[in-house]
Design a protein around this motif. Structure first.
Motif, PDB file in Angstrom:
ATOM      1  N   GLN A 257       0.819  -1.209   0.000  1.00 17.82           N
ATOM      2  CA  GLN A 257       0.000   0.000   0.000  1.00 17.82           C
ATOM      3  C   GLN A 257       0.853   1.259   0.000  1.00 17.82           C
ATOM      4  O   GLN A 257       0.337   2.363  -0.085  1.00 17.82           O
ATOM      5  CB  GLN A 257      -0.894   0.017   1.262  1.00 17.82           C
ATOM      6  CG  GLN A 257      -1.789  -1.188   1.417  1.00 17.82           C
ATOM      7  CD  GLN A 257      -3.026  -1.120   0.538  1.00 17.82           C
ATOM      8  OE1 GLN A 257      -3.098  -0.306  -0.379  1.00 17.82           O
ATOM      9  NE2 GLN A 257      -3.993  -1.974   0.806  1.00 17.82           N
ATOM     10  N   TYR A 259       3.874   4.128  -0.936  1.00 14.00           N
ATOM     11  CA  TYR A 259       4.230   4.874  -2.138  1.00 14.00           C
ATOM     12  C   TYR A 259       5.620   4.441  -2.603  1.00 14.00           C
ATOM     13  O   TYR A 259       6.450   3.999  -1.821  1.00 14.00           O
ATOM     14  CB  TYR A 259       4.219   6.382  -1.867  1.00 14.00           C
ATOM     15  CG  TYR A 259       2.827   6.934  -1.652  1.00 14.00           C
ATOM     16  CD1 TYR A 259       2.004   7.229  -2.731  1.00 14.00           C
ATOM     17  CD2 TYR A 259       2.333   7.149  -0.371  1.00 14.00           C
ATOM     18  CE1 TYR A 259       0.719   7.723  -2.539  1.00 14.00           C
ATOM     19  CE2 TYR A 259       1.053   7.648  -0.167  1.00 14.00           C
ATOM     20  CZ  TYR A 259       0.257   7.938  -1.254  1.00 14.00           C
ATOM     21  OH  TYR A 259      -1.007   8.421  -1.059  1.00 14.00           O
ATOM     22  N   ASP A 302       2.217   2.905 -13.062  1.00 13.00           N
ATOM     23  CA  ASP A 302       1.068   2.295 -12.382  1.00 13.00           C
ATOM     24  C   ASP A 302       1.330   0.828 -12.072  1.00 13.00           C
ATOM     25  O   ASP A 302       0.883   0.314 -11.041  1.00 13.00           O
ATOM     26  CB  ASP A 302      -0.195   2.428 -13.246  1.00 13.00           C
ATOM     27  CG  ASP A 302      -0.597   3.871 -13.454  1.00 13.00           C
ATOM     28  OD1 ASP A 302      -0.304   4.692 -12.574  1.00 13.00           O
ATOM     29  OD2 ASP A 302      -1.192   4.179 -14.508  1.00 13.00           O
ATOM     30  N   GLN A 372      -5.952   0.975  -9.155  1.00 14.06           N
ATOM     31  CA  GLN A 372      -5.969   1.957  -8.064  1.00 14.06           C
ATOM     32  C   GLN A 372      -4.850   2.978  -8.251  1.00 14.06           C
ATOM     33  O   GLN A 372      -5.056   4.180  -8.060  1.00 14.06           O
ATOM     34  CB  GLN A 372      -5.813   1.249  -6.722  1.00 14.06           C
ATOM     35  CG  GLN A 372      -5.812   2.204  -5.532  1.00 14.06           C
ATOM     36  CD  GLN A 372      -5.594   1.499  -4.203  1.00 14.06           C
ATOM     37  OE1 GLN A 372      -5.822   0.297  -4.080  1.00 14.06           O
ATOM     38  NE2 GLN A 372      -5.142   2.228  -3.211  1.00 14.06           N
ATOM     39  N   SER A 373      -3.663   2.508  -8.620  1.00 15.11           N
ATOM     40  CA  SER A 373      -2.541   3.411  -8.866  1.00 15.11           C
ATOM     41  C   SER A 373      -2.849   4.355 -10.016  1.00 15.11           C
ATOM     42  O   SER A 373      -2.495   5.540  -9.983  1.00 15.11           O
ATOM     43  CB  SER A 373      -1.268   2.607  -9.178  1.00 15.11           C
ATOM     44  OG  SER A 373      -0.897   1.807  -8.089  1.00 15.11           O
ATOM     45  N   ARG A 375      -5.865   5.421 -10.941  1.00 12.73           N
ATOM     46  CA  ARG A 375      -6.814   6.430 -10.465  1.00 12.73           C
ATOM     47  C   ARG A 375      -6.125   7.492  -9.619  1.00 12.73           C
ATOM     48  O   ARG A 375      -6.399   8.691  -9.760  1.00 12.73           O
ATOM     49  CB  ARG A 375      -7.924   5.754  -9.650  1.00 12.73           C
ATOM     50  CG  ARG A 375      -8.914   4.953 -10.475  1.00 12.73           C
ATOM     51  CD  ARG A 375     -10.150   4.587  -9.659  1.00 12.73           C
ATOM     52  NE  ARG A 375      -9.793   3.786  -8.491  1.00 12.73           N
ATOM     53  CZ  ARG A 375      -9.739   2.460  -8.490  1.00 12.73           C
ATOM     54  NH1 ARG A 375      -9.987   1.784  -9.611  1.00 12.73           N
ATOM     55  NH2 ARG A 375      -9.440   1.791  -7.389  1.00 12.73           N
ATOM     56  N   GLU A 376      -5.206   7.048  -8.726  1.00 14.65           N
ATOM     57  CA  GLU A 376      -4.503   7.996  -7.859  1.00 14.65           C
ATOM     58  C   GLU A 376      -3.625   8.932  -8.681  1.00 14.65           C
ATOM     59  O   GLU A 376      -3.539  10.134  -8.398  1.00 14.65           O
ATOM     60  CB  GLU A 376      -3.659   7.227  -6.837  1.00 14.65           C
ATOM     61  CG  GLU A 376      -4.481   6.486  -5.791  1.00 14.65           C
ATOM     62  CD  GLU A 376      -3.616   5.631  -4.887  1.00 14.65           C
ATOM     63  OE1 GLU A 376      -2.413   5.488  -5.168  1.00 14.65           O
ATOM     64  OE2 GLU A 376      -4.147   5.085  -3.892  1.00 14.65           O
ATOM     65  N   ARG A 377      -2.973   8.382  -9.696  1.00 14.92           N
ATOM     66  CA  ARG A 377      -2.095   9.209 -10.545  1.00 14.92           C
ATOM     67  C   ARG A 377      -2.899  10.266 -11.293  1.00 14.92           C
ATOM     68  O   ARG A 377      -2.511  11.435 -11.365  1.00 14.92           O
ATOM     69  CB  ARG A 377      -1.338   8.318 -11.523  1.00 14.92           C
ATOM     70  CG  ARG A 377      -0.464   9.092 -12.513  1.00 14.92           C
ATOM     71  CD  ARG A 377       0.367   8.153 -13.371  1.00 14.92           C
ATOM     72  NE  ARG A 377      -0.457   7.205 -14.093  1.00 14.92           N
ATOM     73  CZ  ARG A 377      -1.070   7.475 -15.261  1.00 14.92           C
ATOM     74  NH1 ARG A 377      -0.956   8.689 -15.809  1.00 14.92           N
ATOM     75  NH2 ARG A 377      -1.782   6.555 -15.865  1.00 14.92           N
ATOM     76  N   ASP A 379      -5.782  11.425 -10.428  1.00 15.97           N
ATOM     77  CA  ASP A 379      -6.418  12.312  -9.456  1.00 15.97           C
ATOM     78  C   ASP A 379      -5.527  13.496  -9.100  1.00 15.97           C
ATOM     79  O   ASP A 379      -6.013  14.612  -8.878  1.00 15.97           O
ATOM     80  CB  ASP A 379      -6.792  11.524  -8.198  1.00 15.97           C
ATOM     81  CG  ASP A 379      -7.532  12.380  -7.179  1.00 15.97           C
ATOM     82  OD1 ASP A 379      -8.481  13.088  -7.589  1.00 15.97           O
ATOM     83  OD2 ASP A 379      -7.164  12.341  -5.994  1.00 15.97           O
ATOM     84  N   THR A 457      -2.856  11.431   1.703  1.00 22.75           N
ATOM     85  CA  THR A 457      -2.407  10.898   0.418  1.00 22.75           C
ATOM     86  C   THR A 457      -1.269  11.756  -0.124  1.00 22.75           C
ATOM     87  O   THR A 457      -1.015  12.865   0.359  1.00 22.75           O
ATOM     88  CB  THR A 457      -3.557  10.879  -0.598  1.00 22.75           C
ATOM     89  OG1 THR A 457      -3.916  12.232  -0.900  1.00 22.75           O
ATOM     90  CG2 THR A 457      -4.759  10.131  -0.041  1.00 22.75           C
ATOM     91  N   LYS A 458      -0.634  11.249  -1.167  1.00 20.72           N
ATOM     92  CA  LYS A 458       0.510  11.961  -1.727  1.00 20.72           C
ATOM     93  C   LYS A 458       0.105  13.288  -2.363  1.00 20.72           C
ATOM     94  O   LYS A 458       0.960  14.125  -2.678  1.00 20.72           O
ATOM     95  CB  LYS A 458       1.228  11.093  -2.760  1.00 20.72           C
ATOM     96  CG  LYS A 458       2.662  11.527  -3.004  1.00 20.72           C
ATOM     97  CD  LYS A 458       3.451  10.510  -3.799  1.00 20.72           C
ATOM     98  CE  LYS A 458       4.912  10.914  -3.901  1.00 20.72           C
ATOM     99  NZ  LYS A 458       5.707   9.920  -4.641  1.00 20.72           N
ATOM    100  N   LYS A 459      -1.184  13.502  -2.517  1.00 22.11           N
ATOM    101  CA  LYS A 459      -1.666  14.772  -3.046  1.00 22.11           C
ATOM    102  C   LYS A 459      -1.188  15.940  -2.192  1.00 22.11           C
ATOM    103  O   LYS A 459      -0.904  17.033  -2.698  1.00 22.11           O
ATOM    104  CB  LYS A 459      -3.192  14.744  -3.097  1.00 22.11           C
ATOM    105  CG  LYS A 459      -3.836  15.906  -3.815  1.00 22.11           C
ATOM    106  CD  LYS A 459      -5.342  15.727  -3.884  1.00 22.11           C
ATOM    107  CE  LYS A 459      -5.993  16.880  -4.633  1.00 22.11           C
ATOM    108  NZ  LYS A 459      -7.470  16.719  -4.692  1.00 22.11           N
TER     109      LYS A 459
END
Length: 650
Positions: A257, A259, A302, A372-373, A375-377, A379, A457-459
């Motif tokens: 999970q 990064y 990803d 999931q990766s 979507r996160e990228r 986002d 999150t990394k955001k």
């Protein structure tokens, strides 16, 4: 005897008018090693970093014992390490008695040149043990072979005592004891955690090998599977560990999970901490195989995001990029073998593809992790672009960063010395900036207490300007390959606020860039708490115990100053604490998983932490010598500590 020719002046040096035959010196092997130790063992250091020279010395000796095991001789190695003494005993074949002296004191001499005796060993150049010998004040080697034994003692590469061959009842093998030279490795000490990590890697890579380290047994049955099981958070991995073995190659992998990407790569049992051709080939092969399996061109980032993997290969006559063997440069598996890239790609393509077909549950879990990766990228794509544009503009006039001239991702001689000090406030950063080495020491100043990024999150790295600027200063957005500084040093005051900032910064690194900590790049700066001096001598003390010893040494009525913060220390004094005698505490990840570690220390009112504080809270009363107290009270301008009880939270 083999000699190194070393010119005192460059051929092109114009400043030396008398450049002639007398300007050329010939050094024998031990003189050259002692003059240029970095060529043989990398950086020197004091043991506070896992790649410091004293660990390389230990590794060079143990590597020979491992090679014996690989060749089928000796299943047990005994290692004893104290602060300054190292002893290694294996039960292999033992050095041939007539060649004991040559094998440890004649450069380019050894059994590794005979490919029949050592097919795929780590040491190939006949240098390692000689470097240990030359860089030790005391070095003893004893070989046991066929009921006979031969012992020789050295000091700095010179023979001290050559004992005759005598009878023995000891089992075959070799014993080596050495004391690293304190004039070369200043104030050194071995940190058991670093030695233990090295030993675990040895047993993971050599199933069936037992290593006894300081009377504790280390053993592995399943090789790289055990390595990943130990390092990965088994509660948060997305699917069971995939374990694949073949001739000269072993792979273990899963996704978690966290990064970033987490790799453990090895060549012939050597931990290649900087990767190399084999690790690059593995990363490429995984992406290619997964794309072909799912029949879709997923982004490589990803696919590899959150991967946790280990790869070990056996290569004939490997070529490393330095004597310390931390990065493989070989393009081929051997003189007549396939390329490293082709060999690994073919193995991964067949074995990983077969595994995913046989285990559809794993294939489904892997696909979910990739999606999931993705979507996160997507986002954070928008905010990431804006943040990077801001960072590029700010980098031209970055008020937070006072950069240095040399970076870690260069080829400069000082690359290993590159350091970034992360400080709190302008006063502390000002003192360090004025006293630093501008070639290899940089300063990043925090505005105040950084954000607690636990469970974020990394955001947030891109939304928080300070974090984004720090990320760009380190150059770690896309991994550690371009890392600007070898040492990231958190330099805060030794008070409650300073300790809190340390925790917040460590949370930032562990949450978003755990590879930085795992690779041993993050440290805490030790700065003195007291200055004790008289007219003749000044002593800086890092603890109350050191203060008492300093007062005892200097006699009656010394001047005692208690440093409350880094900003109080003058630039001239600060230069003493960040130079060659710098004291650093490495941030070491043990068996605890990052998730549990951060939850315990940075979670909101966790019951476990509350109970720990309640059980360990204690009140201690200072025991102050009346004369000492009188001396402190008489010191003009000295900062005093409050009288009464001190509260110590363990």
């Amino acid at each position: 005897m083999y000699k190194f020719v070393y010119p005192l002046y460059s051929y092109y040096t114009m400043a030396e008018p008398n450049y002639n035959e007398d300007s050329i010196r010939s050094l024998d092997w031990k003189e050259h090693i002692r003059l240029r130790p970095g060529m043989y063992i990398g950086k020197l250091g004091d043991g506070s970093a896992q790649d410091d020279g004293i660990y390389v010395l230990l590794k060079e000796i143990v590597d020979n014992s491992i090679d014996e095991f690989v060749m089928g001789s000796g299943r047990t190695i005994e290692i004893t390490v104290s602060d300054q003494k190292v002893n290694v005993r294996d039960y292999g074949r033992g050095i041939p008695l007539g060649k004991v002296i040559d094998c440890v004191s004649k450069i380019n001499t050894g059994g590794k040149y005979d490919s029949k005796a050592f097919q795929k060993s780590v040491g190939l150049n006949g240098v390692g043990t000689k470097a240990v010998n030359a860089l030790s004040t005391n070095f003893m080697v004893q070989s046991y072979r066929d009921a006979k034994t031969k012992k020789v003692e050295f000091s700095k590469g010179e023979i001290v005592t050559d004992h005759p061959v005598i009878d023995t009842t000891q089992r075959n093998g070799t014993a080596i004891t050495f004391y690293p030279d304190e004039t070369i490795f200043r104030n050194y000490h071995y940190i058991p955690d670093f030695v233990e990590s090295m030993i675990w890697n040895y047993v993971f890579l050599n199933a069936g090998l037992t290593i006894n380290f300081n009377n504790q047994k280390y053993f592995s049955e399943r090789g790289l599977y055990d390595l990943l099981h130990k390092h990965a958070d088994v509660e948060s991995v997305r699917y069971p560990i995939i374990h694949l073995k073949g001739n000269d190659i072993e792979i273990a992998m899963t996704h978690g999970q966290q990064y970033g990407e987490d790799y453990h790569s090895f060549v012939n049992g050597q931990h290649t901490t900087q990767g190399g051709t084999h690790q690059a080939a593995f990363r490429e092969a995984v992406v290619k195989t997964i794309r072909e399996f799912y029949k879709k061109e997923y982004d490589a980032a990803d696919i590899r995001s959150s991967i946790i993997a280990a790869i070990s290969v056996r290569v004939q006559e490997p070529v490393f990029e330095s004597q310390t063997k931390t990065k493989l440069g070989s393009q081929n598996m051997g003189p007549d073998g396939p390329s490293v890239r082709t060999f690994i790609n073919d193995f991964v393509k067949k074995e990983l593809d077969d595994y995913l077909h046989k285990h559809p549950d794993v294939a489904d879990a892997l696909l979910k992790r990739i999606l999931q990766s993705e979507r996160e990228r997507k986002d954070i794509a928008g905010i990431k672009k804006l943040a990077n544009d801001r960072a590029k503009k700010a980098s031209l006039h970055n008020k937070k960063l006072r950069d240095c001239k040399v970076h870690f991702n260069s080829t400069h001689d000082k690359r290993y010395e590159t350091t970034l000090f992360i400080t709190e406030g302008d006063s502390a950063s000002g003192s360090i900036t004025k006293s630093r080495d501008v070639d290899c020491q940089a300063v990043f100043s925090l505005k105040g207490k950084p954000l607690n990024c636990y469970e974020l999150t990394k955001k947030v790295v891109y939304e928080n300007e300070e974090f984004n600027l720090l990320q760009h200063a380190l150059n770690i957005e896309d991994g550690l390959d371009g890392l600007h500084y070898n040492n990231i040093v958190i330099a805060t005051d030794a008070d409650v606020d300073g300790m809190h900032i340390r925790l917040l910064m460590m949370t930032f690194f562990l949450q978003f860039f755990p590879d930085l900590v795992r690779a041993g790049h993050v440290y805490i700066l030790q700065t003195p708490l007291f200055r004790v001096r008289n007219k003749k001598e000044t002593i800086y003390c890092y603890s109350d115990e050191e203060r008492k010893k300093a007062i005892e040494k200097l006699g009656s009525k010394p001047e005692i100053t208690r440093f409350k913060g880094l900003g109080e220390i003058s630039p001239d004094e600060f230069g003493l604490f960040i130079g060659k005698d710098i004291r650093l505490d490495p941030v070491i990840l043990k068996d605890q998983t990052i998730k549990h570690l951060l939850e315990y220390y940075m979670g909101k009112n966790t019951p476990d932490r509350q109970q720990h504080i309640i059980k360990n809270l204690r009140i201690e009363k200072d025991e102050v010598n009346p004369e000492e107290l009188k001396a402190e009270e008489s010191t003009a301008g000295a900062a005093e500590e409050p009288a009464g009880d001190n509260l110590d939270v363990a």
